[in-house]
Design a protein around this motif. Structure first.
Motif, short mmCIF file in Angstrom:
data_model
loop_
_atom_site.label_atom_id
_atom_site.label_comp_id
_atom_site.label_asym_id
_atom_site.label_seq_id
_atom_site.Cartn_x
_atom_site.Cartn_y
_atom_site.Cartn_z
N PHE A 48 0.81 -1.22 0.00
CA PHE A 48 0.00 0.00 0.00
C PHE A 48 0.84 1.27 0.00
O PHE A 48 0.28 2.38 -0.03
CB PHE A 48 -0.91 0.02 1.24
N ASP A 61 -0.86 4.94 -0.67
CA ASP A 61 -1.03 5.71 0.56
C ASP A 61 -0.27 7.03 0.46
O ASP A 61 -0.77 8.09 0.86
CB ASP A 61 -0.51 4.92 1.76
N LEU A 83 -2.06 9.47 -1.97
CA LEU A 83 -3.31 10.04 -1.47
C LEU A 83 -3.13 10.79 -0.15
O LEU A 83 -4.03 11.52 0.27
CB LEU A 83 -4.35 8.94 -1.27
N LYS A 92 -2.95 9.24 2.75
CA LYS A 92 -4.05 8.55 3.42
C LYS A 92 -4.09 8.81 4.93
O LYS A 92 -5.16 8.97 5.51
CB LYS A 92 -3.96 7.05 3.16
N TYR A 93 -2.94 8.85 5.57
CA TYR A 93 -2.92 8.96 7.02
C TYR A 93 -2.81 10.42 7.44
O TYR A 93 -1.74 10.92 7.77
CB TYR A 93 -1.78 8.12 7.59
N ASP A 94 -3.96 11.13 7.39
CA ASP A 94 -4.01 12.52 7.83
C ASP A 94 -2.92 13.37 7.19
O ASP A 94 -2.24 14.15 7.85
CB ASP A 94 -3.90 12.59 9.36
N TYR A 114 2.56 7.35 4.83
CA TYR A 114 2.44 5.94 5.18
C TYR A 114 2.11 5.87 6.67
O TYR A 114 2.23 6.84 7.41
CB TYR A 114 3.72 5.16 4.86
N ASP A 115 1.71 4.71 7.12
CA ASP A 115 1.33 4.53 8.51
C ASP A 115 2.56 4.71 9.41
O ASP A 115 3.47 3.87 9.38
CB ASP A 115 0.73 3.13 8.69
N PRO A 168 -1.01 15.63 -1.93
CA PRO A 168 -1.78 14.48 -2.44
C PRO A 168 -2.22 14.66 -3.89
O PRO A 168 -2.47 15.77 -4.36
CB PRO A 168 -3.00 14.43 -1.50
N TYR A 175 -8.85 -4.17 -0.66
CA TYR A 175 -8.40 -2.93 -1.28
C TYR A 175 -9.53 -1.91 -1.32
O TYR A 175 -9.33 -0.72 -1.03
CB TYR A 175 -7.87 -3.20 -2.70
N ARG A 187 -10.20 -0.37 2.06
CA ARG A 187 -9.15 0.56 2.49
C ARG A 187 -9.31 1.92 1.84
O ARG A 187 -9.10 2.96 2.47
CB ARG A 187 -7.77 -0.03 2.16
N TYR A 188 -9.69 1.96 0.55
CA TYR A 188 -9.66 3.21 -0.21
C TYR A 188 -11.04 3.74 -0.60
O TYR A 188 -11.18 4.93 -0.87
CB TYR A 188 -8.81 3.02 -1.47
#
Length: 443
Positions: free
Chosen positions: A210, A214, A217, A219-221, A225-226, A248, A288, A291-292
């Motif tokens: 991912f 990630d 986009l 993705k995590y605020d 990546y996480d 993004p 998937y 998640r998105y």
């Protein structure tokens, strides 16, 4: 009726070291109109179709759209619905000697993508960069494709060189092609493991799959990546913190490419694509999507084998797409990639000897003539709305029977037919054939 669009596609990847692409080695560059007629005869009008940047801009800053004009205008004027693919794997101009690590990439790529959008404002669907995770993994982590870099540090550097430009193009296209959809296309992976080392690697690989999307986009605020995930420490050591600062990009549709080799199994000795525990594709698609939360397409699949093996795998993938829809995934298309056999993937494009890959809906004979098969029959039936339960399953031949051994329980409810002795295909893999990637330690 399945309600799932059957989508066509043609392989075009450029081999920079040989200055040749698969359009040319399969003669699609001269037989494109006949190949499109095959799609029409199958009842297929939607297709993934590439623009060959390496030929369009063979000289830096000079665009030659002549060949692209011919095909794209033909598609537009004859009722086809292309998902235009602007960069397919290593299909960048040869003068960009550093490939996706070249410092000229951003400027050149944005110049090209803007010029394309202004020339073809009628395009309704497009892919800005095909398979960014797997492409950059092979060019920047595994040293399989040029520029032959290796390890997580170089993988991150190539992501940082490429992804901001793709994100910028995606934002620009919101104005340049308003109403058109950006179809993000990448591999749909799942990994399993046993033993301490194998399980740890599988956990890391399931997070790594991912990483690029990630980061694209935020993705995590707004972070790439996480920061608490199993790759966080590795990424920080490799300069991955910069992935958290990317502006993004935007996508409209999530395209998932799925092959049997998208599921690896790891143990303390290494990894193998012949996983004994494959997750059903429908569940993988759901993971998937969950998640998105974008509408989905199955944008690539095939199997290397007899035409009957291909028809059987097509039945499996269509059935799994139907099941994903029943699970609530908004999935409206399945693309068998490609329509005609491709070439030289047996060496992962290292060699340029025109070796035919037995993967197409239509198979190529020694003269590159397009031949129908039980696969093309199933493909046309599905395009006409035939559901998977009414498509034939054929006894699998080797080596596909061994490759798909783990899938047998997912196919146990089928009625099986003997594989025909006719239209078997060309350059078939023998029972000793193995196609696998070297695994480089992520540390």
């Amino acid at each position: 009726m399945t309600g799932i669009d059957i989508i066509g596609a043609f392989e075009s990847t450029y081999l920079p070291r040989h200055d040749r692409d698969i359009f040319e080695s399969t003669a699609h560059d001269v037989q494109w109109k006949q190949d499109l007629q095959l799609l029409t005869e199958c009842g297929v009008s939607r297709l993934r179709y590439p623009v060959r940047w390496h030929r369009v801009e063979a000289d830096e800053g000079v665009f030659n759209w002549q060949d692209t004009d011919k095909v794209l205008h033909y598609l537009r004027d004859n009722g086809f619905r292309p998902i235009v693919d602007l960069v397919h794997h290593t299909s960048y101009p040869r003068w960009m000697a550093g490939g996706f690590a070249d410092p000229r990439f951003r400027t050149a790529y944005l110049r090209y993508t803007v010029a394309f959008a202004r020339r073809y404002p009628w395009v309704q669907e497009y892919t800005l960069f095909n398979e960014p995770f797997s492409t950059l993994f092979l060019t920047g982590h595994e040293a399989i494709w040029p520029p032959y870099h290796e390890g997580l540090d170089s993988f991150v550097r190539q992501i940082l060189n490429v992804l901001p430009a793709v994100a910028e193009a995606s934002r620009a296209y919101a104005d340049l092609l308003p109403g058109a959809k950006h179809v993000w296309v990448d591999t749909c992976e799942h990994h399993t493991g046993e033993g301490a080392a194998g399980s740890a690697y599988a956990t890391m690989a399931n997070e790594r799959r991912f990483l690029v999307l990630d980061s694209f986009l935020g993705k995590y605020d707004g972070k790439g990546y996480d920061p608490d995930g199993p790759m966080a420490e590795l990424l920080r050591d490799a300069g991955g913190d910069k992935l958290q600062d990317l502006e993004p990009g935007r996508i409209d549709v999530l395209g998932l490419d799925y092959y049997a080799h998208c599921q690896w199994h790891f143990d303390d000795k290494g990894g193998s694509t012949h996983t004994p525990h494959p997750l059903p594709l429908a569940q993988q698609i759901y993971l998937y999507w969950d998640r998105y939360r974008f509408p989905c397409l199955l944008t690539e699949t095939n199997i290397r084998g007899f035409t009957s093996d291909r028809a059987t795998w097509f039945k499996y993938v269509l059935e799994q797409c139907e099941r994903a829809r029943h699970m609530g995934v908004p999935l409206d298309g399945l693309c068998w990639f490609p329509v005609i056999d491709s070439t030289d993937w047996a060496s992962l494009l290292f060699r340029n000897d025109g070796h035919i890959d037995p993967v197409g809906v239509y198979w190529l004979d020694d003269e590159l003539a397009r031949q129908p098969s039980v696969m093309s029959e199933s493909y046309a039936k599905a395009a006409a709305g035939t559901p998977s339960k009414d498509l034939p399953a054929f006894t699998l031949r080797e080596p596909v029977a061994t490759w798909l051994r783990g899938y047998k329980s997912q196919m146990s409810h089928w009625n099986w037919n003997e594989a025909p002795d006719t239209d078997q295909g060309n350059c078939l893999p023998n029972t000793q054939t193995r196609m696998e990637l070297r695994i480089v330690n992520a540390e």
